[in-house]
Design an enzyme around this catalytic site. Structure first.
Site, PDB file in Angstrom:
ATOM      1  N   LYS A  22      38.659  17.640  50.764  1.00  0.00           N
ATOM      2  CA  LYS A  22      38.293  16.439  51.538  1.00  0.00           C
ATOM      3  C   LYS A  22      38.511  16.696  53.024  1.00  0.00           C
ATOM      4  CE  LYS A  22      41.341  13.011  52.099  1.00  0.00           C
ATOM      5  NZ  LYS A  22      41.605  12.686  53.508  1.00  0.00           N
ATOM      6  N   ASN A  23      39.657  17.295  53.370  1.00  0.00           N
ATOM      7  CA  ASN A  23      40.001  17.427  54.792  1.00  0.00           C
ATOM      8  C   ASN A  23      39.238  18.528  55.499  1.00  0.00           C
ATOM      9  OD1 ASN A  23      41.580  15.230  54.448  1.00  0.00           O
ATOM     10  ND2 ASN A  23      43.528  16.344  54.391  1.00  0.00           N
ATOM     11  N   CYS A 116      43.499   5.293  57.038  1.00  0.00           N
ATOM     12  CA  CYS A 116      44.523   4.855  56.104  1.00  0.00           C
ATOM     13  C   CYS A 116      45.782   4.378  56.827  1.00  0.00           C
ATOM     14  CB  CYS A 116      44.848   5.964  55.122  1.00  0.00           C
ATOM     15  SG  CYS A 116      45.121   7.536  55.863  1.00  0.00           S
ATOM     16  N   ARG A 121      48.767   6.042  64.408  1.00  0.00           N
ATOM     17  CA  ARG A 121      48.270   7.426  64.387  1.00  0.00           C
ATOM     18  C   ARG A 121      47.507   7.665  65.684  1.00  0.00           C
ATOM     19  NH1 ARG A 121      45.751   8.783  58.741  1.00  0.00           N
ATOM     20  NH2 ARG A 121      46.042  10.925  59.443  1.00  0.00           N
ATOM     21  N   ASP A 304      51.156  15.455  52.804  1.00  0.00           N
ATOM     22  CA  ASP A 304      50.262  14.742  51.882  1.00  0.00           C
ATOM     23  C   ASP A 304      50.766  14.779  50.443  1.00  0.00           C
ATOM     24  OD1 ASP A 304      47.218  15.732  53.620  1.00  0.00           O
ATOM     25  OD2 ASP A 304      48.765  14.261  54.073  1.00  0.00           O
ATOM     26  N   ARG A 396      39.223   7.789  47.624  1.00  0.00           N
ATOM     27  CA  ARG A 396      38.796   8.387  48.902  1.00  0.00           C
ATOM     28  C   ARG A 396      39.001   9.900  48.860  1.00  0.00           C
ATOM     29  NH1 ARG A 396      42.131   6.867  53.452  1.00  0.00           N
ATOM     30  NH2 ARG A 396      40.983   8.622  54.306  1.00  0.00           N
TER      31      ARG A 396
END
Ligand code: EPZ
Length: 435
Positions: A22-23, A116, A121, A304, A396
């Site tokens: 995903k990242n 999120c 952030r 994570d 997600r």
């Protein structure tokens, strides 16, 4: 909000196939806009973050053809550099459009990102990098406007190791005039993945994966084909699940090197972890040793996986500590785990876990994707049925969550009628074809 139901205590075993990262995907998609031709990205995970990104690029006029696990992106038809607020707010990683559009068009105007819920952030390091490259930055009522007649290479020292800032500066610098050197750069594998795509497009980037990255700007970047690396966080999530459930699970399509810190920590606890060329075999046990875990930038233990690891540690007799050195407020899963019977206290950046508690099924809420997976693990190992509200947060970042868990023998289902994982869509320049 969609709900996930889990009947805990079922024996789990088998194999699980890991999806594309995903990242990486959320950076590779905007990076493709830098090419003066179509870019094909393969091993694309069908997750909601990718869906949102494709909608943003379609809104901007980019041509997209998305089939199964690959997408073709052609940025030549882009008709605007201004982003509608709505979709941007749903996806923090939409900030990669700043670097990509600044590099491609010399300007971008975009709503400040949402994303999120991990506390504040900031994006100051991204902005500092763009200013160093010569961009003028204005914040006009919540819209960020970046402009540069010509981006010029610069030496940029990042005060903090930041994945996002490292990638974003790389995207802008790829087409800047001259050489950019990023010092104190993040070393995550996803950064190497983006640099590999850019170099395949004709960029000249050296040092990705180390803390000094040198980018020699080039005028033109061409279309190409790229395959996304496996998702190390998804893989680590299922490794931790195997250890917590005392299950024998083979995690396939991984790069074991990317998971060294996770494998080492699971072995320290007492799980059996063995590595194949592109797989990791975890055999969970019932007796473990309490440990201290500290998150750190790659190759350290990933933040994570702090939340899923917390669930595992609730099953380890004795006192364990898990400290998040990246995010100060990534503990919203703790209250939910307590509702299931866990004994955890949060002090500053640490969770102190008094392990060995038997967890029981309960109604809980997923506040972000990794907190959500921590609750999934808890639901699978507890007695009784759990209801996890907010499954869309989890989806997600976890492709085909229900299917993959069922494949391991889990009794898990979603509220009838809920939009399941992103369905396959064929989209040609905004016209949605039947799946
Ligand atoms: C990336 O977020 C990941 N997201 C996050 O994964 C991951 O938790 C994080 O890196 C750390 O590994 C994506 O790649 C899309 P950072 P990013 O910039 O880039 C501070 C998930 O679960 N900081 O490396 O936003 C920041 O507050 C997600 O998949 C600044 O102070 O993270 C944090 O404390 C969640 N100023 C630290 O640096 C800035 O300008 C690291 O953040 C930028 C960051």
């Amino acid at each position: 909000m969609g709900k996930l139901y889990i009947e805990g205590g079922k024996p789990l075993a088998g194999k699980i196939e890991i999806s594309g990262a995903k990242n990486s995907a959320v950076a590779l998609i905007p990076a493709a806009l830098l090419a003066d031709g179509p870019v094909v990205i393969e091993n694309l995970p069908r997750i909601q973050d990718v869906e949102i990104y494709t909608e943003i690029l379609r809104d901007m006029g980019a041509e997209l053809l998305w089939e199964d696990d690959w997408i073709e992106i052609d940025g030549r038809s882009l008709r605007t550099t201004t982003m509608p607020n709505g979709r941007v707010k749903k996806l923090r990683a939409s900030y990669y459009l700043w670097g990509a559009l600044l590099g491609k068009c010399g300007e971008v105007s975009v709503g400040l990102p949402g994303g999120c819920d991990l506390g504040p952030r900031p994006v100051d390091l991204h902005i500092k990098g763009f200013q160093a490259l010569g961009a003028r930055v204005e914040n006009k009522n919540g819209m960020l406007s970046l402009k540069a007649e010509r981006l010029r290479g610069a030496r940029i020292y990042l005060d903090l190791v930041s994945v996002g800032a490292t990638i974003n500066i790389m995207l802008a610098a790829a087409r800047a005039e001259g050489v950019t050197v990023i010092e104190n750069a993040a070393r995550e594998p996803e950064i190497v993945d983006v640099a590999t795509l850019l170099n395949n497009m004709g960029a000249n980037i050296k040092g990705a994966g180390t803390d000094v990255i040198r980018i020699e700007g080039t005028d033109r970047l061409r279309g190409c084909r790229h395959t996304i690396i496996p998702d190390r966080i998804e893989a680590g999530s299922y490794m931790i699940l195997a250890a917590a459930a005392g299950a024998d699970i083979v995690i396939e399509n991984v790069i074991p090197k990317h998971l060294e810190s996770v494998s080492a920590k699971l072995r320290e606890i007492g799980a059996e972890v063995s590595e194949g060329d592109d797989s990791i075999h975890v055999i969970g046990r019932t007796k473990y040793r309490p440990v201290d875990v500290k998150t750190a930038p790659y190759p350290g233990f990933p933040t994570d996986l702090q939340q899923p690891m917390t669930t595992l540690l609730t099953q380890v007799k004795g006192s364990s500590i898990i400290t998040d050195n990246i995010y100060a407020s990534r503990f919203r899963h703790v209250d939910e785990l307590r509702r299931m019977g866990a004994a955890i206290k949060v002090e500053g950046r640490s969770a102190l876990i008094d392990g060995g508690a038997k967890l029981v099924g309960a109604k809980v809420v997923a506040t972000d994707l990794r907190a959500g997976f921590a609750l999934v693990i808890a639901g699978l190992i507890s007695n009784g049925v759990s209801e996890i509200d907010g499954v869309q947060h989890i989806e997600r970042g976890y492709e085909n969550l229900v299917g993959k868990l069922q494949g391991l023998g889990a009794s898990v289902w979603k509220e009838a009628g809920e939009a399941s994982n992103v369905t396959r869509r064929k989209t040609i320049n905004g016209t949605q074809l039947d799946a």
